[in-house]
Scaffold this motif. Structure first.
Motif, PDB file in Angstrom:
ATOM      1  N   HIS A  43       0.834  -1.195   0.000  1.00 54.36           N
ATOM      2  CA  HIS A  43       0.000   0.000   0.000  1.00 54.36           C
ATOM      3  C   HIS A  43       0.874   1.253   0.000  1.00 54.36           C
ATOM      4  CE1 HIS A  43      -1.568   3.331   2.612  1.00 54.36           C
ATOM      5  NE2 HIS A  43      -2.390   3.380   1.587  1.00 54.36           N
ATOM      6  N   PHE A  44       0.457   2.234  -0.784  1.00 52.36           N
ATOM      7  CA  PHE A  44       1.099   3.543  -0.755  1.00 52.36           C
ATOM      8  C   PHE A  44       0.012   4.604  -0.870  1.00 52.36           C
ATOM      9  CE2 PHE A  44       0.667   2.491  -5.186  1.00 52.36           C
ATOM     10  CZ  PHE A  44       0.430   3.690  -5.837  1.00 52.36           C
ATOM     11  N   ARG A  45       0.344   5.788  -0.380  1.00 46.90           N
ATOM     12  CA  ARG A  45      -0.609   6.898  -0.467  1.00 46.90           C
ATOM     13  C   ARG A  45      -0.347   7.754  -1.703  1.00 46.90           C
ATOM     14  NH1 ARG A  45      -1.287  12.047   3.707  1.00 46.90           N
ATOM     15  NH2 ARG A  45      -3.205  12.877   2.792  1.00 46.90           N
ATOM     16  N   ARG A  46       0.875   8.307  -1.791  1.00 49.85           N
ATOM     17  CA  ARG A  46       1.220   9.193  -2.908  1.00 49.85           C
ATOM     18  C   ARG A  46       2.448   8.728  -3.688  1.00 49.85           C
ATOM     19  NH1 ARG A  46       0.498  13.668   0.910  1.00 49.85           N
ATOM     20  NH2 ARG A  46      -1.510  14.681   0.583  1.00 49.85           N
ATOM     21  N   ASN A  47       3.376   8.077  -3.001  1.00 46.44           N
ATOM     22  CA  ASN A  47       4.696   7.845  -3.575  1.00 46.44           C
ATOM     23  C   ASN A  47       4.726   6.570  -4.418  1.00 46.44           C
ATOM     24  OD1 ASN A  47       7.401   7.847  -4.196  1.00 46.44           O
ATOM     25  ND2 ASN A  47       8.064   8.301  -2.104  1.00 46.44           N
ATOM     26  N   ARG A  48       4.117   6.645  -5.589  1.00 42.02           N
ATOM     27  CA  ARG A  48       4.094   5.474  -6.468  1.00 42.02           C
ATOM     28  C   ARG A  48       5.501   5.088  -6.904  1.00 42.02           C
ATOM     29  NH1 ARG A  48       0.792   2.443  -9.617  1.00 42.02           N
ATOM     30  NH2 ARG A  48      -1.058   3.609  -8.954  1.00 42.02           N
ATOM     31  N   ALA A  49       6.352   6.073  -7.138  1.00 40.00           N
ATOM     32  CA  ALA A  49       7.715   5.765  -7.591  1.00 40.00           C
ATOM     33  C   ALA A  49       8.444   4.919  -6.554  1.00 40.00           C
ATOM     34  CB  ALA A  49       8.479   7.056  -7.876  1.00 40.00           C
ATOM     35  N   GLU A  50       8.312   5.263  -5.274  1.00 40.57           N
ATOM     36  CA  GLU A  50       8.961   4.487  -4.224  1.00 40.57           C
ATOM     37  C   GLU A  50       8.347   3.090  -4.132  1.00 40.57           C
ATOM     38  OE1 GLU A  50      11.523   3.214  -1.523  1.00 40.57           O
ATOM     39  OE2 GLU A  50      11.665   5.157  -2.528  1.00 40.57           O
ATOM     40  N   ALA A  51       7.016   3.003  -4.295  1.00 38.92           N
ATOM     41  CA  ALA A  51       6.353   1.696  -4.268  1.00 38.92           C
ATOM     42  C   ALA A  51       6.852   0.819  -5.417  1.00 38.92           C
ATOM     43  CB  ALA A  51       4.843   1.878  -4.351  1.00 38.92           C
ATOM     44  N   GLU A  52       7.036   1.409  -6.571  1.00 39.47           N
ATOM     45  CA  GLU A  52       7.526   0.634  -7.726  1.00 39.47           C
ATOM     46  C   GLU A  52       8.977   0.201  -7.514  1.00 39.47           C
ATOM     47  OE1 GLU A  52       6.685   3.276 -10.936  1.00 39.47           O
ATOM     48  OE2 GLU A  52       4.613   2.559 -11.172  1.00 39.47           O
ATOM     49  N   ARG A  53       9.785   1.060  -6.889  1.00 41.74           N
ATOM     50  CA  ARG A  53      11.169   0.662  -6.572  1.00 41.74           C
ATOM     51  C   ARG A  53      11.177  -0.501  -5.591  1.00 41.74           C
ATOM     52  NH1 ARG A  53      12.264   6.297  -7.111  1.00 41.74           N
ATOM     53  NH2 ARG A  53      11.746   6.679  -4.919  1.00 41.74           N
ATOM     54  N   LEU A  54      10.274  -0.451  -4.612  1.00 49.09           N
ATOM     55  CA  LEU A  54      10.198  -1.532  -3.637  1.00 49.09           C
ATOM     56  C   LEU A  54       9.771  -2.831  -4.314  1.00 49.09           C
ATOM     57  CD1 LEU A  54      10.246  -2.606  -0.750  1.00 49.09           C
ATOM     58  CD2 LEU A  54       7.959  -1.621  -0.416  1.00 49.09           C
ATOM     59  N   LEU A  55       8.795  -2.741  -5.202  1.00 45.00           N
ATOM     60  CA  LEU A  55       8.347  -3.927  -5.929  1.00 45.00           C
ATOM     61  C   LEU A  55       9.496  -4.504  -6.761  1.00 45.00           C
ATOM     62  CD1 LEU A  55       5.983  -5.801  -6.685  1.00 45.00           C
ATOM     63  CD2 LEU A  55       5.434  -4.203  -8.538  1.00 45.00           C
ATOM     64  N   GLN A  56      10.260  -3.647  -7.388  1.00 40.88           N
ATOM     65  CA  GLN A  56      11.414  -4.109  -8.169  1.00 40.88           C
ATOM     66  C   GLN A  56      12.449  -4.769  -7.265  1.00 40.88           C
ATOM     67  OE1 GLN A  56      13.582  -0.981 -10.182  1.00 40.88           O
ATOM     68  NE2 GLN A  56      14.364  -2.380 -11.731  1.00 40.88           N
ATOM     69  N   ARG A  57      12.659  -4.180  -6.086  1.00 43.38           N
ATOM     70  CA  ARG A  57      13.636  -4.716  -5.136  1.00 43.38           C
ATOM     71  C   ARG A  57      13.304  -6.145  -4.730  1.00 43.38           C
ATOM     72  NH1 ARG A  57      14.065  -2.463   1.083  1.00 43.38           N
ATOM     73  NH2 ARG A  57      15.228  -4.228   1.926  1.00 43.38           N
ATOM     74  N   ILE A  58      12.018  -6.472  -4.622  1.00 44.75           N
ATOM     75  CA  ILE A  58      11.627  -7.818  -4.207  1.00 44.75           C
ATOM     76  C   ILE A  58      11.327  -8.713  -5.407  1.00 44.75           C
ATOM     77  CG2 ILE A  58      10.786  -7.015  -1.972  1.00 44.75           C
ATOM     78  CD1 ILE A  58       7.930  -7.263  -3.043  1.00 44.75           C
ATOM     79  N   GLY A  59      11.822  -8.315  -6.558  1.00 47.61           N
ATOM     80  CA  GLY A  59      11.710  -9.150  -7.735  1.00 47.61           C
ATOM     81  C   GLY A  59      10.324  -9.219  -8.338  1.00 47.61           C
ATOM     82  N   GLY A  60       9.509  -8.192  -8.091  1.00 48.49           N
ATOM     83  CA  GLY A  60       8.169  -8.148  -8.664  1.00 48.49           C
ATOM     84  C   GLY A  60       7.170  -9.053  -7.983  1.00 48.49           C
ATOM     85  N   ARG A  61       7.535  -9.650  -6.861  1.00 47.13           N
ATOM     86  CA  ARG A  61       6.660 -10.601  -6.177  1.00 47.13           C
ATOM     87  C   ARG A  61       5.746  -9.874  -5.192  1.00 47.13           C
ATOM     88  NH1 ARG A  61      11.681 -12.359  -5.404  1.00 47.13           N
ATOM     89  NH2 ARG A  61      11.491 -12.229  -3.129  1.00 47.13           N
ATOM     90  N   GLY A  62       4.873  -9.022  -5.702  1.00 48.19           N
ATOM     91  CA  GLY A  62       3.960  -8.269  -4.855  1.00 48.19           C
ATOM     92  C   GLY A  62       2.913  -7.578  -5.704  1.00 48.19           C
ATOM     93  N   THR A  63       2.011  -6.883  -5.034  1.00 46.55           N
ATOM     94  CA  THR A  63       0.939  -6.154  -5.707  1.00 46.55           C
ATOM     95  C   THR A  63       0.894  -4.742  -5.155  1.00 46.55           C
ATOM     96  OG1 THR A  63      -0.374  -8.160  -6.049  1.00 46.55           O
ATOM     97  CG2 THR A  63      -1.553  -6.061  -6.113  1.00 46.55           C
ATOM     98  N   LEU A  64       0.855  -3.737  -6.018  1.00 52.88           N
ATOM     99  CA  LEU A  64       0.791  -2.338  -5.600  1.00 52.88           C
ATOM    100  C   LEU A  64      -0.654  -1.880  -5.531  1.00 52.88           C
ATOM    101  CD1 LEU A  64       3.590  -0.630  -7.748  1.00 52.88           C
ATOM    102  CD2 LEU A  64       3.793  -1.736  -5.517  1.00 52.88           C
ATOM    103  N   LEU A  65      -1.014  -1.196  -4.431  1.00 52.02           N
ATOM    104  CA  LEU A  65      -2.349  -0.620  -4.295  1.00 52.02           C
ATOM    105  C   LEU A  65      -2.239   0.767  -3.673  1.00 52.02           C
ATOM    106  CD1 LEU A  65      -4.514  -3.612  -2.992  1.00 52.02           C
ATOM    107  CD2 LEU A  65      -4.394  -2.708  -5.314  1.00 52.02           C
ATOM    108  N   GLN A  66      -2.943   1.726  -4.255  1.00 47.85           N
ATOM    109  CA  GLN A  66      -2.946   3.093  -3.741  1.00 47.85           C
ATOM    110  C   GLN A  66      -4.227   3.358  -2.966  1.00 47.85           C
ATOM    111  OE1 GLN A  66      -4.989   5.906  -4.592  1.00 47.85           O
ATOM    112  NE2 GLN A  66      -3.794   7.256  -3.256  1.00 47.85           N
ATOM    113  N   ALA A  67      -4.106   4.046  -1.841  1.00 42.08           N
ATOM    114  CA  ALA A  67      -5.273   4.487  -1.077  1.00 42.08           C
ATOM    115  C   ALA A  67      -4.838   5.568  -0.111  1.00 42.08           C
ATOM    116  CB  ALA A  67      -5.910   3.321  -0.307  1.00 42.08           C
TER     117      ALA A  67
END
Length: 258
Positions: A43-67
């Protein structure tokens, strides 16, 4: 570091929603869940770029959701998004938090706004997510809830940040209520109450107040590292750790001992 049996697959194929995942503690929790075979819902509020970096860091094994958890419907919408994306959610980590300033000298509007945002993000949003999670877990044989509270919930907080301490104390009480009410349904609820954690928020406090104001009251002479919190959270997310339910795990270097 906490070591678990079968550690490589401790959370294998378990979908776990982590709020505030782009902050220092949230990043560590998310990465650790992925390390243990889980699928973090980031989950992220505004920082999609940081969320995408985190997803990349874990090898794409996750799901991004904004709220936006600061608005009344935000938490419920987040849960519904997670259900729609993944179906079965196995665990919830209420990690997102905020610390507004509320001085006695402030006018009423500023005072009230600080209380409103802290209670909304730190307590009401977790309560709303738990409201959604409990029937979801009951229908599927159980689940884990980990609420990130604070040492401030146990001993109070600074005069200018009373809403923060009060909201975190409420979160601890919410955890206990859920554990007692729904343990028979296989729902485990645990609170983790850190002292100062080495994050951006703590570093900002040190710049304002000085390092001695933080380290001087910690007997071990060091702040909590985010990875320590992540290990403890993942221990509580272990489905085998049912007897932890209702506990508040203090992680503060002996700066507050109950």
């Amino acid at each position: 570091m906490v070591r678990h049996r079968g550690i490589g697959a401790l959370l294998k194929d378990r979908n776990i929603l982590v709020t505030g995942a782009t902050g220092g503690i949230g990043r560590a929790i998310t990465a650790r869940i992925a390390d243990l075979g889980g699928h973090p819902i980031i989950h992220f509020r505004r920082n999609r770029a940081e969320a995408e970096r985190l997803l990349q860091r874990i090898g794409g094994r996750g799901t991004l959701l904004q709220a936006d958890l600061a608005v009344p419907e935000g938490a419920t919408q987040l849960w519904l998004q997670a259900e729609a994306a993944l179906g079965h959610i196995h665990g919830l980590v209420n990690n997102a938090g905020i610390r507004a300033t509320a001085r006695l000298s402030d006018d009423l509007a500023a005072w009230a706004a600080a209380w409103e945002v802290d209670l909304r993000v730190n307590l009401r949003a977790p309560a709303d997510l738990c409201r959604m999670a409990i029937p979801h877990f009951r229908a599927r044989g159980g689940g884990q809830i980990v609420n990130i509270a604070s040492r401030a919930a146990q001993r109070g907080y600074t005069p200018d940040h009373m809403p923060y301490g009060a909201s975190k104390a409420g979160l601890v009480n919410l955890t206990k209520s859920i554990a007692r009410a729904y343990g028979a349904d296989g729902i485990v609820a645990v609170a983790v109450a850190p002292g100062f954690v080495r994050t951006e928020m703590a570093e900002a406090f040190i710049r304002e107040k000085g390092e001695a104001a933080v380290l001087g009251e910690i007997p071990i002479g060091a702040m909590v590292e985010p990875q320590e919190i992540a290990d403890i959270v993942c221990l509580a997310l272990d489905p085998a750790q049912r007897s932890l339910s209702g506990a508040t795990l203090d992680v503060n270097g002996a700066s507050h001992v109950r």
